[in-house]
Design an enzyme around this catalytic site. Structure first.
Site, PDB file in Angstrom:
ATOM      1  N   HIS A  14       0.810  -1.231   0.000  1.00 43.72           N
ATOM      2  CA  HIS A  14       0.000   0.000   0.000  1.00 43.72           C
ATOM      3  C   HIS A  14       0.836   1.271   0.000  1.00 43.72           C
ATOM      4  O   HIS A  14       0.347   2.350   0.356  1.00 43.72           O
ATOM      5  CB  HIS A  14      -0.949  -0.001   1.211  1.00 43.72           C
ATOM      6  CG  HIS A  14      -2.270   0.651   0.953  1.00 43.72           C
ATOM      7  ND1 HIS A  14      -2.638   1.845   1.510  1.00 43.72           N
ATOM      8  CD2 HIS A  14      -3.319   0.257   0.191  1.00 43.72           C
ATOM      9  CE1 HIS A  14      -3.858   2.182   1.111  1.00 43.72           C
ATOM     10  NE2 HIS A  14      -4.292   1.225   0.305  1.00 43.72           N
ATOM     11  N   HIS A  67      -6.411  -2.195 -11.085  1.00 39.72           N
ATOM     12  CA  HIS A  67      -6.828  -1.754  -9.763  1.00 39.72           C
ATOM     13  C   HIS A  67      -8.297  -1.337  -9.828  1.00 39.72           C
ATOM     14  O   HIS A  67      -8.700  -0.619 -10.726  1.00 39.72           O
ATOM     15  CB  HIS A  67      -5.947  -0.558  -9.366  1.00 39.72           C
ATOM     16  CG  HIS A  67      -6.227   0.038  -8.029  1.00 39.72           C
ATOM     17  ND1 HIS A  67      -6.849   1.267  -7.871  1.00 39.72           N
ATOM     18  CD2 HIS A  67      -5.934  -0.392  -6.777  1.00 39.72           C
ATOM     19  CE1 HIS A  67      -6.921   1.560  -6.592  1.00 39.72           C
ATOM     20  NE2 HIS A  67      -6.379   0.579  -5.902  1.00 39.72           N
TER      21      HIS A  67
END
Length: 384
Positions: free
Chosen positions: A187, A287
């Site tokens: 992340h 994504h």
């Protein structure tokens, strides 16, 4: 000549922005232009692009419109402009598909696959109870999962912090076995020295990939990280055009790219990014922790990209409070998941029918989602 005559924007729960674009002959296209936590800002960019350029134009000239929106303003790139362009681009492709009565992927050369493998999120921002959650998702038929590696980390953290991340992944691997893939998302919250340590330490549990091991501004560090592990490296959700991806293709460190169809210029641009990746033997896993229009757009590109590997989707993701992906669809079965796959949508355009009345109803709710600002124990700001 058919022209673009009207548009509407809807901010809806949990954190999405929908665009409704209408033509003079009554055809409607939908797009999802949003930066999570910056919906108001992107809304202004969409309004500016449509009001100053797109109204009155022929909707079929999608490539030309993309070039004009990208290059016509002198300043270019970045999440806000590219997300605004992305949502408009999705809506234009939706219109064009409906005009021809065909899915967008048929207009892009036709599908190379019949269905797309998907993965399911487990855990949360600060991952916990991942073993039980993973087992439940596998029992529900998913064959691939993704989890966050850690909560916030110091720039150089303790052996305990590394051991906790390894233990969490080990628990999931033990519960689901070797036949299930487990993506591990760093992340961008992990510094270079910790990324090197974690990549090596997690390897015995054989992650599907490690995602965004460092922030895009540190992509020059990816070759060093990749050299320390055989685990595939994935990145790209905060990269917004084919020019942003050039460096990682050329340095050879990345195995999976993750452009976002609502951030990286839409269908027009991501198809080009996928083709570039194919030339470097790099897979693509778009994504998409977003809504149904973004997911439908992803599937159009997944359908035609030979190097599409797997698709993220946000059903039951921890961000989706108040509404979820299927709520805004007239026919939610278009995203029925079977044995970890979703069939290609076969309806015209993006292949989903948005419930406009429900969208308008939910748009009356106050939507003010922003990601949390995390801090280290010394009070300094941590990466989320």
């Amino acid at each position: 000549m058919t022209t673009i005559t009207n548009y509407e924007l809807f901010e809806v729960p949990p954190r999405w922005l929908f665009l409704r674009l209408e033509t003079s002959d009554g055809v409607v296209g939908w797009g999802e232009p949003v930066v999570e936590g910056r919906a108001h800002t992107v809304r202004g960019a969409v309004e500016e692009l449509i009001e100053t350029y797109l109204l009155g134009e022929d909707p079929t000239r999608i490539e030309d419109h993309w070039q004009a929106m990208y290059r016509g303003g002198f300043y270019r790139g970045g999440p806000v402009l590219m997300s605004a362009i992305a949502g408009i681009d999705q809506a234009l492709w939706d219109i064009k598909g409906k005009q021809f009565g065909a899915p967008v992927y048929e207009l892009l050369g036709g599908p190379v696959r019949d269905r797309v493998r998907i993965y399911q999120w487990v855990g949360g921002d600060r991952p916990a109870d991942v073993g039980e959650a993973a087992a439940a998702k596998v029992d529900a038929g998913f064959t691939a999962l993704k989890m966050n590696a850690t909560a916030e980390l110091r720039r150089v953290d303790t052996p305990e912090a590394v051991a906790e991340a390894v233990e969490r992944l080990g628990e999931v691997r033990e519960r689901v076995g070797p036949a299930v893939d487990i993506g591990v998302d760093f992340h961008g919250r992990v510094s270079k020295p910790m990324a090197k340590r974690l990549a090596s330490a997690l390897e015995p549990h054989e992650p599907f990939f490690i995602e965004e091991p460092v922030l895009p501004g540190h992509n020059d560090a990816l070759p060093e990280i990749a050299a320390r592990t055989s685990t595939p490296i994935a990145t790209g959700e905060r990269m917004y055009s084919r020019w942003d991806f050039k460096q990682i293709f050329e340095n050879g460190a990345v195995d999976v790219i993750q452009p976002d169809l609502s951030h990286a210029g839409g269908i027009t641009e991501v198809k080009k990014i996928a083709a570039m990746a194919e030339a470097y033997d790099v897979a693509m896993a778009p994504h998409c922790p977003l809504g149904p229009i973004a997911l439908a757009s992803c599937l159009q590109v997944d359908a035609v990209a030979p190097n599409a590997l797997i698709q993220e989707q946000s059903l039951d993701i921890h961000y989706n409070e108040g509404n979820d992906v299927l709520d805004y669809l007239v026919d939610p079965s278009v995203f029925d998941y079977d044995e970890g796959f979703v069939e290609l949508p076969d309806g015209p355009g993006l292949g989903v029918e948005i419930d406009a009345d429900y969208v308008r109803e939910r748009a009356e709710q106050a939507v003010d989602w922003h990601n949390p600002v995390w801090r280290h124990d010394d009070g300094s700001v941590a990466e989320w």
